[in-house]
Structure formats: structure tokens, C-alpha cells
Write an enzyme that holds these catalytic residues in place. Structure first.
Site, PDB file in Angstrom:
ATOM      1  N   HIS A 165       0.190  11.012  94.470  1.00  0.00           N
ATOM      2  CA  HIS A 165       1.024  10.604  95.613  1.00  0.00           C
ATOM      3  C   HIS A 165       2.045   9.571  95.118  1.00  0.00           C
ATOM      4  O   HIS A 165       1.735   8.759  94.233  1.00  0.00           O
ATOM      5  CB  HIS A 165       0.138  10.005  96.707  1.00  0.00           C
ATOM      6  CG  HIS A 165       0.870   9.781  97.997  1.00  0.00           C
ATOM      7  ND1 HIS A 165       1.700   8.705  98.189  1.00  0.00           N
ATOM      8  CD2 HIS A 165       0.927  10.509  99.139  1.00  0.00           C
ATOM      9  CE1 HIS A 165       2.229   8.776  99.401  1.00  0.00           C
ATOM     10  NE2 HIS A 165       1.778   9.862  99.996  1.00  0.00           N
ATOM     11  N   ASN A 195      -2.641  12.367 105.779  1.00  0.00           N
ATOM     12  CA  ASN A 195      -2.980  11.295 104.835  1.00  0.00           C
ATOM     13  C   ASN A 195      -3.014   9.981 105.611  1.00  0.00           C
ATOM     14  O   ASN A 195      -1.975   9.466 106.012  1.00  0.00           O
ATOM     15  CB  ASN A 195      -1.908  11.258 103.734  1.00  0.00           C
ATOM     16  CG  ASN A 195      -2.051  10.055 102.814  1.00  0.00           C
ATOM     17  OD1 ASN A 195      -3.103   9.414 102.783  1.00  0.00           O
ATOM     18  ND2 ASN A 195      -1.005   9.757 102.059  1.00  0.00           N
ATOM     19  N   TRP A 196      -4.220   9.471 105.809  1.00  0.00           N
ATOM     20  CA  TRP A 196      -4.360   8.255 106.636  1.00  0.00           C
ATOM     21  C   TRP A 196      -3.998   6.985 105.858  1.00  0.00           C
ATOM     22  O   TRP A 196      -3.969   5.898 106.426  1.00  0.00           O
ATOM     23  CB  TRP A 196      -5.793   8.136 107.159  1.00  0.00           C
ATOM     24  CG  TRP A 196      -6.183   9.222 108.132  1.00  0.00           C
ATOM     25  CD1 TRP A 196      -5.441  10.329 108.477  1.00  0.00           C
ATOM     26  CD2 TRP A 196      -7.405   9.324 108.879  1.00  0.00           C
ATOM     27  NE1 TRP A 196      -6.126  11.103 109.381  1.00  0.00           N
ATOM     28  CE2 TRP A 196      -7.334  10.510 109.651  1.00  0.00           C
ATOM     29  CE3 TRP A 196      -8.555   8.538 108.972  1.00  0.00           C
ATOM     30  CZ2 TRP A 196      -8.366  10.918 110.506  1.00  0.00           C
ATOM     31  CZ3 TRP A 196      -9.591   8.938 109.818  1.00  0.00           C
ATOM     32  CH2 TRP A 196      -9.482  10.114 110.582  1.00  0.00           C
ATOM     33  N   LYS A 197      -3.770   7.121 104.570  1.00  0.00           N
ATOM     34  CA  LYS A 197      -3.439   5.984 103.704  1.00  0.00           C
ATOM     35  C   LYS A 197      -4.473   4.852 103.874  1.00  0.00           C
ATOM     36  O   LYS A 197      -5.631   5.127 104.165  1.00  0.00           O
ATOM     37  CB  LYS A 197      -2.014   5.492 103.976  1.00  0.00           C
ATOM     38  CG  LYS A 197      -0.997   6.628 103.947  1.00  0.00           C
ATOM     39  CD  LYS A 197       0.412   6.153 103.798  1.00  0.00           C
ATOM     40  CE  LYS A 197       1.355   7.308 104.000  1.00  0.00           C
ATOM     41  NZ  LYS A 197       2.685   7.093 103.475  1.00  0.00           N
ATOM     42  N   GLY A 256       7.607   7.568 104.828  1.00  0.00           N
ATOM     43  CA  GLY A 256       7.456   6.337 105.612  1.00  0.00           C
ATOM     44  C   GLY A 256       8.774   5.691 106.001  1.00  0.00           C
ATOM     45  O   GLY A 256       8.802   4.546 106.440  1.00  0.00           O
ATOM     46  N   GLU A 313       3.024   6.879  96.266  1.00  0.00           N
ATOM     47  CA  GLU A 313       2.585   5.476  96.356  1.00  0.00           C
ATOM     48  C   GLU A 313       1.662   5.134  95.190  1.00  0.00           C
ATOM     49  O   GLU A 313       1.655   3.994  94.717  1.00  0.00           O
ATOM     50  CB  GLU A 313       1.930   5.229  97.722  1.00  0.00           C
ATOM     51  CG  GLU A 313       2.976   5.191  98.825  1.00  0.00           C
ATOM     52  CD  GLU A 313       2.495   5.614 100.205  1.00  0.00           C
ATOM     53  OE1 GLU A 313       1.273   5.677 100.438  1.00  0.00           O
ATOM     54  OE2 GLU A 313       3.360   5.891 101.061  1.00  0.00           O
ATOM     55  N   SER A 371       7.987  11.777 106.444  1.00  0.00           N
ATOM     56  CA  SER A 371       8.360  11.539 107.850  1.00  0.00           C
ATOM     57  C   SER A 371       8.282  12.793 108.714  1.00  0.00           C
ATOM     58  O   SER A 371       9.121  13.019 109.581  1.00  0.00           O
ATOM     59  CB  SER A 371       9.754  10.914 107.927  1.00  0.00           C
ATOM     60  OG  SER A 371       9.752   9.653 107.270  1.00  0.00           O
ATOM     61  N   GLU A 418       7.236  15.861  98.131  1.00  0.00           N
ATOM     62  CA  GLU A 418       7.443  14.695  98.975  1.00  0.00           C
ATOM     63  C   GLU A 418       8.569  13.842  98.404  1.00  0.00           C
ATOM     64  O   GLU A 418       8.324  12.996  97.508  1.00  0.00           O
ATOM     65  CB  GLU A 418       6.170  13.863  99.030  1.00  0.00           C
ATOM     66  CG  GLU A 418       4.987  14.606  99.603  1.00  0.00           C
ATOM     67  CD  GLU A 418       3.989  13.642 100.217  1.00  0.00           C
ATOM     68  OE1 GLU A 418       3.824  13.699 101.437  1.00  0.00           O
ATOM     69  OE2 GLU A 418       3.418  12.814  99.507  1.00  0.00           O
ATOM     70  N   GLY A 423       1.865  11.647 106.837  1.00  0.00           N
ATOM     71  CA  GLY A 423       1.327  10.300 106.698  1.00  0.00           C
ATOM     72  C   GLY A 423       1.199   9.624 108.060  1.00  0.00           C
ATOM     73  O   GLY A 423       0.266   9.884 108.819  1.00  0.00           O
ATOM     74  N   GLY A 424       2.175   8.788 108.374  1.00  0.00           N
ATOM     75  CA  GLY A 424       2.140   7.987 109.596  1.00  0.00           C
ATOM     76  C   GLY A 424       1.755   8.762 110.850  1.00  0.00           C
ATOM     77  O   GLY A 424       0.908   8.308 111.642  1.00  0.00           O
TER      78      GLY A 424
END
Ligand code: PEP
Length: 251
Positions: free
Chosen positions: A95, A9-11, A173, A97, A213, A167, A234-235
Site C-alpha cells: 500500500h 481498507n480500514w487503515k 485520502g 502508505e 477516494s 492506487e 479507504g475512508g
């Protein structure tokens, strides 16, 4: 046997030039990988472009969100059909977020899942508790409610098209990963819920990803758990080498 599934997930990262560069690097490192399904979810703006870059590889393309209506006066929104025409096969729904910053409720998640399925997009449905909820010992109630309401009135055939991502919000994150045991306990709970609500064959077949993470160094521990079938990253998916390492450690 459930095939490992690694999703990136590149956000809200990467302009078109950067996204193309990352996709090209990934293509070089992971296109030949067999034994795992690999998905990348760039921002809306680069979906069509990335779709061309990864064409002829086994890498799947997904979006990070969508609206539940097919078209109309919803300024700034994107429909499932639009994602499909941009080359997507998957879409992240619910998600944390989206839930936190855009007030997405379980009812909205449910509408989006139904619209995605109607457009033949496979939803990756995200669930997970906050730190407060875990500290209060309510994590299973919260995730149970997200499943109950988010998947309301969906049939077994619909569920066959869905992936669930657990998640925990406190692990997204933050650099704080759930231990293999913490994640496994929730994944086992989700699988039991699916068995009770649907059937043991559905529960056995449906893939449940862990997200929060994830990095190359903790992938093996997570993937070593009986009910963890893959990861939503993600990151660490923004670095081609790191993501490729996660894929390798998932096989
Ligand atoms: C995510 O975006 O779904 C996620 C899990 O992020 P991170 O890996 O950065 O915690």
C-alpha cells in the site's frame, strides 16, 4: 467474466468495540449480496474478533500488511501464518502508505508476496504513482517498474492468486479521484503488461481494482470502465451505509 471485487481498507481506525459494531452493521447490509466478492481489512488487533462476526457470510477477511518471515525476532511484526490463523484469506501488500511511511521498496513487496503465497494468503498488490511522477509524465514507467520488481520471479500460477490494485497516490485520502478515463488508461496498461509478461488468459482473468477516494457517487463511472474490476476503498469503507452503497453500485 471477472467478478466485481470490493475491498475495504480500514487503515489504523476502530478499536475492538467500534470494529465489531461496524462489522455487524456491514453484515446486515451486505452479507446477502450476490454477484460481487467483498473483503474487509480491519487492523491486526480486531482480525480474530471480526472473523467470528462475519463467519457464515460471504464476506472475506484480509489484513493490511504482514512481515515476510514466518517467525522470529522481529518485534512488532506479524507473519502470514499468524494472519491465516486469525481467519484471513487476503492481505494488502505494498500500500502506498506502507511505501511512503515505512520505506517499503519493490524488493520488500516481492518478499512479502512470496511469503503470503506460501501461506495460502491471496495478496492484493498495490501500485501507483505520485502526483509529481504523473506531472512528469512518468506514471506508466513507475507502475511498470513496481510490477516488474514487485512481481519478480513469480510464475503464472502465483499470479493466478494475486489481485492488483492501482492506487494513484495523489488520489488516496485526498478526495481527488482519478477520472474514469485516467484510471482506465492505467488499468489497460497493467493488463497489457500482464499479457506480455505472462499470457492473455492470465491477463484476462486477473482482477485489477482501482483505489483513491472511491465513494458511492463515483463508483458507477469507475466500474463502467472495461478494465476496472472493483475498488479498494479507504475512508468510505468506515461507514457501513456508504460502503454498502459502493458494493451495490459495483454490481
Ligand atoms: C486506500 O486506503 O487504499 C484508499 C484508497 O484510501 P481512500 O479511499 O481513503 O482514498
Amino acid at each position: 467474466m471477472r467478478k466485481p471485487f470490493v475491498a475495504g481498507n480500514w487503515k489504523m481506525n476502530k478499536n475492538n468495540q467500534e470494529a465489531e459494531e461496524l462489522a455487524r452493521q456491514l453484515k446486515e447490509k451486505i452479507a446477502a449480496v450476490e454477484g460481487a466478492d467483498i473483503l474487509i481489512c480491519p487492523p491486526f488487533t480486531s482480525l480474530s474478533l471480526i472473523s467470528k462476526v462475519i463467519k457464515d457470510t460471504g464476506v472475506f477477511l484480509g489484513a493490511q500488511n504482514m512481515h515476510w518471515e514466518e517467525s522470529g525476532a522481529f518485534t512488532g511484526e506479524v507473519s502470514a501464518q499468524m494472519l491465516k490463523s486469525a481467519g484471513c484469506g487476503f492481505v494488502l501488500i505494498g500500500h502506498s502508505e506502507r511505501r511512503k511511511y515505512f520505506s517499503e521498496s519493490n524488493q520488500v513487496v516481492n518478499k512479502k508476496i512470496k511469503a503470503a503465497l506460501k501461506a495460502s494468503l491471496s495478496p492484493i498488490v498495490c501500485v501507483g504513482e505520485t502526483l509529481e511522477e504523473r506531472e512528469a509524465g512518468k506514471e506508466k514507467d513507475i507502475v511498470g517498474c513496481q510490477l516488474e520488481e514487485g512481481l519478480a520471479s513469480l510464475g503464472e500460477q502465483d499470479l493466478g492468486e494475486i489481485t492488483i490494485a492501482y492506487e494513484p497516490v495523489w488520489a488516496i485520502g485526498t478526495g481527488k479521484t482519478a477520472t474514469g478515463l485516467q484510471a482506465e488508461q492505467m488499468h489497460a496498461f497493467i493488463r497489457e503488461w500482464l499479457e506480455k509478461k505472462y499470457s492473455s488468459s492470465l491477463s484476462n482473468d486477473l482482477r485489477i481494482l482501482y483505489g483513491g477516494s472511491v465513494k458511492a457517487s463515483n463508483t458507477k463511472e469507475l466500474m463502467g470502465q472495461k478494465n476496472i474490476d472493483g475498488t479498494l476503498v479507504g475512508g468510505a469503507s468506515l461507514d457501513a451505509s456508504g460502503f454498502a452503497e459502493i458494493v451495490k453500485n459495483s454490481l
